[in-house]
Design a protein around this motif. Structure first.
Motif, PDB file in Angstrom:
ATOM      1  N   GLY A 185      32.883 -12.273  11.677  1.00  0.00           N
ATOM      2  CA  GLY A 185      31.659 -12.434  12.445  1.00  0.00           C
ATOM      3  C   GLY A 185      30.547 -11.473  12.058  1.00  0.00           C
ATOM      4  N   ARG A 186      30.785 -10.619  11.056  1.00  0.00           N
ATOM      5  CA  ARG A 186      29.723  -9.710  10.609  1.00  0.00           C
ATOM      6  C   ARG A 186      28.689 -10.505   9.811  1.00  0.00           C
ATOM      7  N   MET A 187      27.427 -10.118   9.953  1.00  0.00           N
ATOM      8  CA  MET A 187      26.336 -10.807   9.274  1.00  0.00           C
ATOM      9  C   MET A 187      25.718  -9.892   8.217  1.00  0.00           C
ATOM     10  N   PHE A 188      25.286 -10.511   7.111  1.00  0.00           N
ATOM     11  CA  PHE A 188      24.739  -9.762   5.988  1.00  0.00           C
ATOM     12  C   PHE A 188      23.510 -10.462   5.428  1.00  0.00           C
ATOM     13  N   MET A 189      22.699  -9.684   4.730  1.00  0.00           N
ATOM     14  CA  MET A 189      21.587 -10.198   3.927  1.00  0.00           C
ATOM     15  C   MET A 189      21.718  -9.600   2.540  1.00  0.00           C
ATOM     16  N   ARG A 190      21.565 -10.435   1.528  1.00  0.00           N
ATOM     17  CA  ARG A 190      21.479  -9.938   0.151  1.00  0.00           C
ATOM     18  C   ARG A 190      20.022 -10.052  -0.259  1.00  0.00           C
ATOM     19  N   LEU A 191      19.443  -8.923  -0.667  1.00  0.00           N
ATOM     20  CA  LEU A 191      18.044  -8.880  -1.060  1.00  0.00           C
ATOM     21  C   LEU A 191      17.947  -8.593  -2.546  1.00  0.00           C
ATOM     22  N   GLN A 192      17.189  -9.419  -3.243  1.00  0.00           N
ATOM     23  CA  GLN A 192      16.935  -9.223  -4.668  1.00  0.00           C
ATOM     24  C   GLN A 192      15.423  -9.146  -4.860  1.00  0.00           C
ATOM     25  N   VAL A 193      14.988  -8.133  -5.601  1.00  0.00           N
ATOM     26  CA  VAL A 193      13.559  -7.907  -5.820  1.00  0.00           C
ATOM     27  C   VAL A 193      13.347  -7.592  -7.297  1.00  0.00           C
ATOM     28  N   GLN A 194      12.277  -8.160  -7.863  1.00  0.00           N
ATOM     29  CA  GLN A 194      11.898  -7.867  -9.246  1.00  0.00           C
ATOM     30  C   GLN A 194      10.401  -7.610  -9.302  1.00  0.00           C
ATOM     31  N   ALA A 195      10.034  -6.549 -10.003  1.00  0.00           N
ATOM     32  CA  ALA A 195       8.622  -6.214 -10.186  1.00  0.00           C
ATOM     33  C   ALA A 195       8.488  -5.326 -11.415  1.00  0.00           C
ATOM     34  N   VAL A 196       7.275  -5.199 -11.882  1.00  0.00           N
ATOM     35  CA  VAL A 196       6.951  -4.236 -12.937  1.00  0.00           C
ATOM     36  C   VAL A 196       5.822  -3.374 -12.388  1.00  0.00           C
ATOM     37  N   VAL A 197       6.078  -2.060 -12.340  1.00  0.00           N
ATOM     38  CA  VAL A 197       5.149  -1.125 -11.716  1.00  0.00           C
ATOM     39  C   VAL A 197       4.611  -0.168 -12.781  1.00  0.00           C
ATOM     40  N   MET A 198       3.305   0.089 -12.720  1.00  0.00           N
ATOM     41  CA  MET A 198       2.691   1.070 -13.621  1.00  0.00           C
ATOM     42  C   MET A 198       2.906   2.456 -13.016  1.00  0.00           C
ATOM     43  N   LEU A 199       3.530   3.341 -13.798  1.00  0.00           N
ATOM     44  CA  LEU A 199       3.779   4.712 -13.379  1.00  0.00           C
ATOM     45  C   LEU A 199       3.140   5.653 -14.392  1.00  0.00           C
ATOM     46  N   GLU A 242       0.801  -1.221   0.000  1.00  0.00           N
ATOM     47  CA  GLU A 242       0.000   0.000   0.000  1.00  0.00           C
ATOM     48  C   GLU A 242       0.837   1.276   0.000  1.00  0.00           C
ATOM     49  N   ARG A 243       1.949   1.288   0.743  1.00  0.00           N
ATOM     50  CA  ARG A 243       2.785   2.508   0.771  1.00  0.00           C
ATOM     51  C   ARG A 243       3.373   2.771  -0.602  1.00  0.00           C
ATOM     52  N   LEU A 244       3.802   1.735  -1.299  1.00  0.00           N
ATOM     53  CA  LEU A 244       4.364   1.879  -2.646  1.00  0.00           C
ATOM     54  C   LEU A 244       3.309   2.408  -3.614  1.00  0.00           C
ATOM     55  N   LEU A 245       2.113   1.873  -3.535  1.00  0.00           N
ATOM     56  CA  LEU A 245       1.074   2.188  -4.520  1.00  0.00           C
ATOM     57  C   LEU A 245       0.368   3.511  -4.262  1.00  0.00           C
ATOM     58  N   ASP A 246       0.571   4.097  -3.074  1.00  0.00           N
ATOM     59  CA  ASP A 246      -0.073   5.364  -2.752  1.00  0.00           C
ATOM     60  C   ASP A 246       0.373   6.438  -3.749  1.00  0.00           C
ATOM     61  N   GLY A 247      -0.571   6.979  -4.497  1.00  0.00           N
ATOM     62  CA  GLY A 247      -0.275   8.038  -5.465  1.00  0.00           C
ATOM     63  C   GLY A 247       0.085   7.525  -6.856  1.00  0.00           C
ATOM     64  N   LEU A 248       0.174   6.208  -7.034  1.00  0.00           N
ATOM     65  CA  LEU A 248       0.476   5.661  -8.355  1.00  0.00           C
ATOM     66  C   LEU A 248      -0.825   5.320  -9.071  1.00  0.00           C
ATOM     67  N   PRO A 249      -0.791   5.259 -10.412  1.00  0.00           N
ATOM     68  CA  PRO A 249      -2.002   4.855 -11.143  1.00  0.00           C
ATOM     69  C   PRO A 249      -2.336   3.391 -10.836  1.00  0.00           C
ATOM     70  N   GLY A 250      -3.514   2.963 -11.252  1.00  0.00           N
ATOM     71  CA  GLY A 250      -3.923   1.574 -11.057  1.00  0.00           C
ATOM     72  C   GLY A 250      -2.931   0.610 -11.689  1.00  0.00           C
ATOM     73  N   MET A 293      12.256   3.005  -2.888  1.00  0.00           N
ATOM     74  CA  MET A 293      13.492   3.735  -3.218  1.00  0.00           C
ATOM     75  C   MET A 293      13.916   3.538  -4.663  1.00  0.00           C
ATOM     76  N   ALA A 294      13.480   2.440  -5.296  1.00  0.00           N
ATOM     77  CA  ALA A 294      13.899   2.151  -6.668  1.00  0.00           C
ATOM     78  C   ALA A 294      13.001   2.792  -7.725  1.00  0.00           C
ATOM     79  N   VAL A 295      11.805   3.206  -7.351  1.00  0.00           N
ATOM     80  CA  VAL A 295      10.896   3.829  -8.314  1.00  0.00           C
ATOM     81  C   VAL A 295      11.364   5.262  -8.559  1.00  0.00           C
ATOM     82  N   PRO A 296      11.503   5.656  -9.830  1.00  0.00           N
ATOM     83  CA  PRO A 296      11.980   7.022 -10.114  1.00  0.00           C
ATOM     84  C   PRO A 296      10.996   8.082  -9.639  1.00  0.00           C
ATOM     85  N   TYR A 297      11.537   9.198  -9.198  1.00  0.00           N
ATOM     86  CA  TYR A 297      10.725  10.308  -8.700  1.00  0.00           C
ATOM     87  C   TYR A 297       9.901  10.936  -9.824  1.00  0.00           C
TER      88      TYR A 297
END
Length: 173
Positions: A52-66, A25-33, A130-134
């Motif tokens: 001893g440092r711990m890490f997470m690698r996050l990969q995300v893929q989506a297609v968003v209507m802008l 919902e936060r991502l879609l707020d203000g975006l078209p349908g 953060m990845a969606v262009p302004y």
């Protein structure tokens, strides 16, 4: 969906999922349908280093209507995120922004406070936001005249004399 970030990093395991875009919902707020059935694929992998440092690698893929900010028409925008985050045990362990050495290292991964019950989908949504262009724009807007048919206006017909041309004449004196 919740994960134990510390256990994930120690074990080096992967978790992945595929969820509906409509749940962000936060991502879609203000975006078209969004198109019906739009999905977000994500994968998180745990890592640790010899120190001893711990890490997470996050990969995300989506297609968003802008909405294109040039022609105001809808546009599909593919989003791909691949980020590495350092897991720290508490907020006090986060790098202090006033620490010049910590801030100078551009290659250092961002830090997050780990948890035994970490909401991974909230992190996925944060990264998508953060990845969606302004101000998204088509490379070529079909709705604008002269952009799709190669008929660019001829600059020589409407050319005004350069205000610096007079200065060039003065320079010779």
């Amino acid at each position: 969906m919740h994960i134990d970030t510390f256990a994930l990093a120690r074990s080096g395991e992967d978790r992945q999922g595929d969820v509906s875009l409509s749940g962000f919902e936060r991502l879609l707020d203000g975006l078209p349908g969004q198109p019906e059935g739009s999905r977000v694929a994500w994968k998180v992998s745990g890592e640790s280093d010899a120190g001893g440092r711990m890490f997470m690698r996050l990969q995300v893929q989506a297609v968003v209507m802008l909405e294109c900010q040039r022609c105001m028409e809808p546009m599909l925008h593919p989003v791909q995120v691949d980020t590495r985050l350092e897991i720290v045990p508490s907020e006090s362990a986060l790098a202090d922004e006033s620490d010049a050495d910590a801030m100078a290292d551009d290659d250092a991964p961002d830090q997050i406070v780990g948890s035994h019950r970490f909401d991974i989908l909230e992190l996925v949504e944060d990264e998508l936001i953060m990845a969606v262009p302004y101000a998204p724009r088509h490379d070529v807007c079909i709705a604008l005249p002269g952009q799709n048919d190669g008929d660019a206006p001829d600059d020589t017909q409407n050319a005004r004399p350069s205000p610096f041309a007079a200065l060039a004449g003065l320079k010779k004196i």
